[in-house]
Design a protein around this motif. Structure first.
Motif, PDB file in Angstrom:
ATOM      1  N   ASP A 148       0.709  -1.273   0.026  1.00  0.00           N
ATOM      2  CA  ASP A 148       0.001   0.166   0.050  1.00  0.00           C
ATOM      3  C   ASP A 148       0.689   1.448  -0.178  1.00  0.00           C
ATOM      4  O   ASP A 148       0.598   2.404  -0.285  1.00  0.00           O
ATOM      5  CB  ASP A 148      -1.008   0.044   1.268  1.00  0.00           C
ATOM      6  CG  ASP A 148      -1.839  -1.403   1.121  1.00  0.00           C
ATOM      7  OD1 ASP A 148      -2.503  -1.458   0.205  1.00  0.00           O
ATOM      8  OD2 ASP A 148      -2.273  -1.691   2.215  1.00  0.00           O
ATOM      9  N   LYS A 149       2.037   1.195   0.361  1.00  0.00           N
ATOM     10  CA  LYS A 149       2.562   2.690   0.699  1.00  0.00           C
ATOM     11  C   LYS A 149       4.085   2.726  -0.220  1.00  0.00           C
ATOM     12  O   LYS A 149       4.370   3.517  -0.354  1.00  0.00           O
ATOM     13  CB  LYS A 149       3.277   2.697   2.290  1.00  0.00           C
ATOM     14  CG  LYS A 149       2.188   2.767   3.167  1.00  0.00           C
ATOM     15  CD  LYS A 149       1.389   4.056   3.081  1.00  0.00           C
ATOM     16  CE  LYS A 149       0.426   4.278   4.011  1.00  0.00           C
ATOM     17  NZ  LYS A 149      -0.258   5.553   4.004  1.00  0.00           N
ATOM     18  N   SER A 150       4.598   1.344  -0.504  1.00  0.00           N
ATOM     19  CA  SER A 150       5.730   1.561  -1.492  1.00  0.00           C
ATOM     20  C   SER A 150       5.853   2.270  -2.595  1.00  0.00           C
ATOM     21  O   SER A 150       4.489   2.177  -3.204  1.00  0.00           O
ATOM     22  CB  SER A 150       6.338   0.258  -1.573  1.00  0.00           C
ATOM     23  OG  SER A 150       6.847  -0.450  -0.247  1.00  0.00           O
ATOM     24  N   ILE A 151       6.521   2.967  -3.156  1.00  0.00           N
ATOM     25  CA  ILE A 151       6.713   3.558  -4.358  1.00  0.00           C
ATOM     26  C   ILE A 151       7.106   2.652  -5.602  1.00  0.00           C
ATOM     27  O   ILE A 151       6.574   2.969  -6.705  1.00  0.00           O
ATOM     28  CB  ILE A 151       7.387   4.857  -4.754  1.00  0.00           C
ATOM     29  CG1 ILE A 151       8.875   4.424  -4.591  1.00  0.00           C
ATOM     30  CG2 ILE A 151       7.107   5.770  -3.464  1.00  0.00           C
ATOM     31  CD1 ILE A 151       9.847   5.525  -4.873  1.00  0.00           C
ATOM     32  N   TYR A 152       7.514   1.502  -5.317  1.00  0.00           N
ATOM     33  CA  TYR A 152       7.761   0.611  -6.379  1.00  0.00           C
ATOM     34  C   TYR A 152       6.638  -0.399  -6.406  1.00  0.00           C
ATOM     35  O   TYR A 152       5.835  -0.963  -5.666  1.00  0.00           O
ATOM     36  CB  TYR A 152       9.092  -0.104  -5.725  1.00  0.00           C
ATOM     37  CG  TYR A 152      10.379   0.745  -5.663  1.00  0.00           C
ATOM     38  CD1 TYR A 152      10.744   1.263  -6.745  1.00  0.00           C
ATOM     39  CD2 TYR A 152      10.955   0.945  -4.395  1.00  0.00           C
ATOM     40  CE1 TYR A 152      11.634   2.308  -6.421  1.00  0.00           C
ATOM     41  CE2 TYR A 152      11.883   1.910  -3.909  1.00  0.00           C
ATOM     42  CZ  TYR A 152      12.308   2.647  -5.334  1.00  0.00           C
ATOM     43  OH  TYR A 152      13.421   3.588  -5.028  1.00  0.00           O
ATOM     44  N   ALA A 153       6.553  -0.942  -7.697  1.00  0.00           N
ATOM     45  CA  ALA A 153       5.378  -1.759  -8.188  1.00  0.00           C
ATOM     46  C   ALA A 153       5.474  -3.143  -7.383  1.00  0.00           C
ATOM     47  O   ALA A 153       4.675  -3.850  -6.905  1.00  0.00           O
ATOM     48  CB  ALA A 153       5.491  -2.008  -9.536  1.00  0.00           C
ATOM     49  N   THR A 154       7.004  -3.706  -7.152  1.00  0.00           N
ATOM     50  CA  THR A 154       7.165  -4.795  -6.626  1.00  0.00           C
ATOM     51  C   THR A 154       8.240  -4.730  -5.736  1.00  0.00           C
ATOM     52  O   THR A 154       9.145  -3.852  -5.904  1.00  0.00           O
ATOM     53  CB  THR A 154       7.548  -6.124  -7.796  1.00  0.00           C
ATOM     54  OG1 THR A 154       8.698  -5.997  -8.270  1.00  0.00           O
ATOM     55  CG2 THR A 154       6.312  -6.152  -8.807  1.00  0.00           C
ATOM     56  N   PRO A 155       8.535  -5.663  -4.867  1.00  0.00           N
ATOM     57  CA  PRO A 155       9.875  -5.647  -4.082  1.00  0.00           C
ATOM     58  C   PRO A 155      11.177  -5.789  -4.912  1.00  0.00           C
ATOM     59  O   PRO A 155      12.269  -5.334  -4.420  1.00  0.00           O
ATOM     60  CB  PRO A 155       9.588  -6.497  -2.917  1.00  0.00           C
ATOM     61  CG  PRO A 155       8.727  -7.420  -3.528  1.00  0.00           C
ATOM     62  CD  PRO A 155       7.833  -6.845  -4.554  1.00  0.00           C
ATOM     63  N   TRP A 156      11.308  -6.417  -6.038  1.00  0.00           N
ATOM     64  CA  TRP A 156      12.205  -6.925  -6.910  1.00  0.00           C
ATOM     65  C   TRP A 156      12.550  -5.784  -8.088  1.00  0.00           C
ATOM     66  O   TRP A 156      11.530  -5.251  -8.541  1.00  0.00           O
ATOM     67  CB  TRP A 156      12.005  -7.984  -7.431  1.00  0.00           C
ATOM     68  CG  TRP A 156      12.194  -9.195  -6.561  1.00  0.00           C
ATOM     69  CD1 TRP A 156      11.108  -9.990  -6.013  1.00  0.00           C
ATOM     70  CD2 TRP A 156      13.226  -9.678  -6.134  1.00  0.00           C
ATOM     71  NE1 TRP A 156      11.394 -11.043  -5.186  1.00  0.00           N
ATOM     72  CE2 TRP A 156      12.778 -10.918  -5.369  1.00  0.00           C
ATOM     73  CE3 TRP A 156      14.621  -9.624  -6.379  1.00  0.00           C
ATOM     74  CZ2 TRP A 156      13.719 -11.735  -4.556  1.00  0.00           C
ATOM     75  CZ3 TRP A 156      15.528 -10.480  -5.666  1.00  0.00           C
ATOM     76  CH2 TRP A 156      15.154 -11.440  -4.599  1.00  0.00           C
ATOM     77  N   ALA A 157      13.579  -5.203  -8.091  1.00  0.00           N
ATOM     78  CA  ALA A 157      13.944  -4.291  -9.323  1.00  0.00           C
ATOM     79  C   ALA A 157      15.230  -4.613  -9.946  1.00  0.00           C
ATOM     80  O   ALA A 157      16.429  -4.638  -9.240  1.00  0.00           O
ATOM     81  CB  ALA A 157      13.430  -2.952  -8.793  1.00  0.00           C
ATOM     82  N   PRO A 158      15.202  -4.689 -11.402  1.00  0.00           N
ATOM     83  CA  PRO A 158      16.391  -4.676 -11.859  1.00  0.00           C
ATOM     84  C   PRO A 158      17.083  -3.232 -11.980  1.00  0.00           C
ATOM     85  O   PRO A 158      16.382  -2.257 -11.646  1.00  0.00           O
ATOM     86  CB  PRO A 158      16.196  -5.028 -13.167  1.00  0.00           C
ATOM     87  CG  PRO A 158      15.147  -4.401 -13.493  1.00  0.00           C
ATOM     88  CD  PRO A 158      14.104  -4.599 -12.296  1.00  0.00           C
ATOM     89  N   PHE A 159      18.392  -3.071 -11.911  1.00  0.00           N
ATOM     90  CA  PHE A 159      19.457  -1.876 -11.921  1.00  0.00           C
ATOM     91  C   PHE A 159      20.390  -1.945 -12.780  1.00  0.00           C
ATOM     92  O   PHE A 159      21.171  -2.824 -12.908  1.00  0.00           O
ATOM     93  CB  PHE A 159      19.711  -1.119 -10.442  1.00  0.00           C
ATOM     94  CG  PHE A 159      20.628  -2.164  -9.730  1.00  0.00           C
ATOM     95  CD1 PHE A 159      22.209  -1.848 -10.108  1.00  0.00           C
ATOM     96  CD2 PHE A 159      20.561  -3.195  -9.005  1.00  0.00           C
ATOM     97  CE1 PHE A 159      23.167  -2.763  -9.420  1.00  0.00           C
ATOM     98  CE2 PHE A 159      21.330  -3.989  -8.435  1.00  0.00           C
ATOM     99  CZ  PHE A 159      22.777  -3.738  -8.839  1.00  0.00           C
TER     100      PHE A 159
END
Length: 143
Positions: free
Chosen positions: A127-138
């Motif tokens: 509900d609060k995170s700005i990211y769509a999922t906890p996993w993200a490529p970088f």
């Protein structure tokens, strides 16, 4: 000054009437060939047509560790201020303004000044995170 490196990241995401753009300038101090730490800024703009627009501003503290050549482990703590405005003609949500943290742990493959990898937000909240999922490529670049 020889041990200070500048860089950061740029992010773009777009899809079905959605746009997200991020600028993350940062600087690190290279303690030795294995360890570096630093700080950065974060600015993100998101827009979903007929749903919401948001801006996020914050700061990041970063630690980088290379246990072996070409492998980089990272820890990033972000404190982010979210300002989200909903299209209240179509959506029954209240506008939001709040601070939210992120703790990103990552692993990447590094060559020269570029690291490519994946990171995981251990403080992720649906509900609060700005990211769509906890996993993200970088992709991380420092000069």
């Amino acid at each position: 000054m020889d041990n200070i490196r500048f860089g950061g990241g740029i992010g773009l995401s777009f899809g079905n009437e959605f746009f997200s753009g991020t600028l993350e300038p940062s600087a690190i101090y290279q303690v030795n060939p294995q360890f570096a730490f630093g700080a950065g800024l974060n600015f993100t703009y998101n827009s979903q047509k007929n749903f919401y627009k948001s801006t996020t501003i914050g700061g990041t503290l970063t630690a980088l560790f290379n246990p072996i050549q070409n492998i980089q482990l990272s820890g990033e703590f972000q404190q982010l201020h979210v300002n989200r405005k909903y299209d209240n003609d179509r959506v029954l949500f209240e506008d939001e303004k709040y601070w939210f943290p992120a703790l990103l742990l990552g692993v990447g493959y590094q060559t020269n000044n570029v690291t490519v990898g994946v990171r995981y937000d251990v403080l992720y909240d649906d509900d609060k995170s700005i990211y769509a999922t906890p996993w993200a490529p970088f992709i991380r670049v420092y000069f």
